[in-house]
Design an enzyme around this catalytic site. Structure first.
Site, PDB file in Angstrom:
ATOM      1  N   SER A   1     114.187  26.758  11.082  1.00  0.00           N
ATOM      2  CA  SER A   1     114.219  26.029  12.345  1.00  0.00           C
ATOM      3  C   SER A   1     113.257  26.722  13.306  1.00  0.00           C
ATOM      4  O   SER A   1     112.937  27.905  13.127  1.00  0.00           O
ATOM      5  CB  SER A   1     115.639  26.048  12.930  1.00  0.00           C
TER       6      SER A   1
ATOM      7  N   TYR B   1     123.428  31.036  14.598  1.00  0.00           N
ATOM      8  CA  TYR B   1     122.494  30.056  14.043  1.00  0.00           C
ATOM      9  C   TYR B   1     121.057  30.539  14.177  1.00  0.00           C
ATOM     10  O   TYR B   1     120.290  30.534  13.198  1.00  0.00           O
ATOM     11  CB  TYR B   1     122.662  28.706  14.738  1.00  0.00           C
TER      12      TYR B   1
END
Length: 255
Positions: free
Chosen positions: A135, A148
């Site tokens: 990401s 995350y």
């Protein structure tokens, strides 16, 4: 016919990966927690493309990677797509610990184990490739989404290091770092009210998967699908870290 294994295949970017490789003539091994949506996806894809599809339902947070590998022993997996993952938002000490640990198990540990198992087979054959999904969160610390962000930083660092180690082989490693994508991820991560939607309008999963697949076949070690992602990656390099922390924290923390 070559074979690609895709985790997190039942929805979002994973589902788009399935269509992207099927249209290129690849046989598919599609993996997710629940069998029913996988079987439905299999039927949908086979209406359009004449490809073999094997469905394997596995919860990869439950130490099942070796089982998945063993169930594919009769196949040569030419491409491994480590797409499975999820996020969560909120102050770390206020969130459910087991959910945070499962995020690490899926986003990091399962990805590492599957890469090791299938990657060794590829190395012995001297052919194949791995496509890991990280990401743009990988580029900076992420207050209010710290596990995350940290997990995706690991994926990016791990993938680029492995790509370097395998540079003299015919096994390639590509890491995809998408920005916001119009999938169910944002609902599951409790991010529907995040200002991120305004700063970086989400791309479609089909666009993201297609760019990643093209990047993989062009032997890129890093694929960033959006201009906003590229700008964020540049900002991390030039903006002082304490300012970047504040900016990301404000973005993730505002509801």
């Amino acid at each position: 016919m070559k074979t690609v294994l895709i985790t997190g295949a039942s929805s979002g970017i994973g589902k788009s990966f399935c269509y992207g490789f099927a249209k290129r003539g690849y046989s598919l091994v599609i993996v997710a927690r629940h069998k029913e949506p996988l079987e439905k996806l299999k039927q949908e894809i086979q209406k359009e493309y004449n490809v073999n599809i094997r469905v394997i339902a596995k919860d990869l947070t439950q130490d099942t990677c070796r089982q998945l590998y063993d169930e594919c022993k009769d196949l040569d997996i030419d491409i491994l797509v480590n797409n499975a993952g999820f996020g969560d938002s909120g102050a770390f000490l206020d969130r459910n610990l087991n959910k945070q640990l499962n995020m690490i198990r899926l986003n990091v540990l399962a990805l590492v184990e599957l890469t090791y198992l299938f990657g060794n087979d590829m190395k012995k054959r001297n052919s194949g490739g791995i496509l890991n999904v990280a990401s743009i969160a990988a580029f900076a610390p992420g207050p209010y989404m710290n596990i995350y962000y940290a997990s995706k930083s690991f994926v990016l660092s791990f993938s680029q290091a492995l790509a370097y180690e395998l540079r003299d082989t015919h096994v390639s490693v590509t890491c995809l770092c998408p920005g916001p994508v119009n999938t169910d991820f944002f609902r599951r991560a409790d991010l529907l009210e995040s200002p991120m939607w305004k700063f970086a309008p989400p791309a479609s999963p089909e666009q993201v998967a297609e760019k990643a697949i093209k990047g993989y076949f062009n032997h890129k070690d890093l694929v960033i699908n959006s201009l906003s992602g590229k700008l964020f990656g540049l900002a991390v390099k030039v903006v002082p870290r304490k300012w970047m922390l504040k900016m990301v924290g404000m973005t993730n923390g505002q509801r």
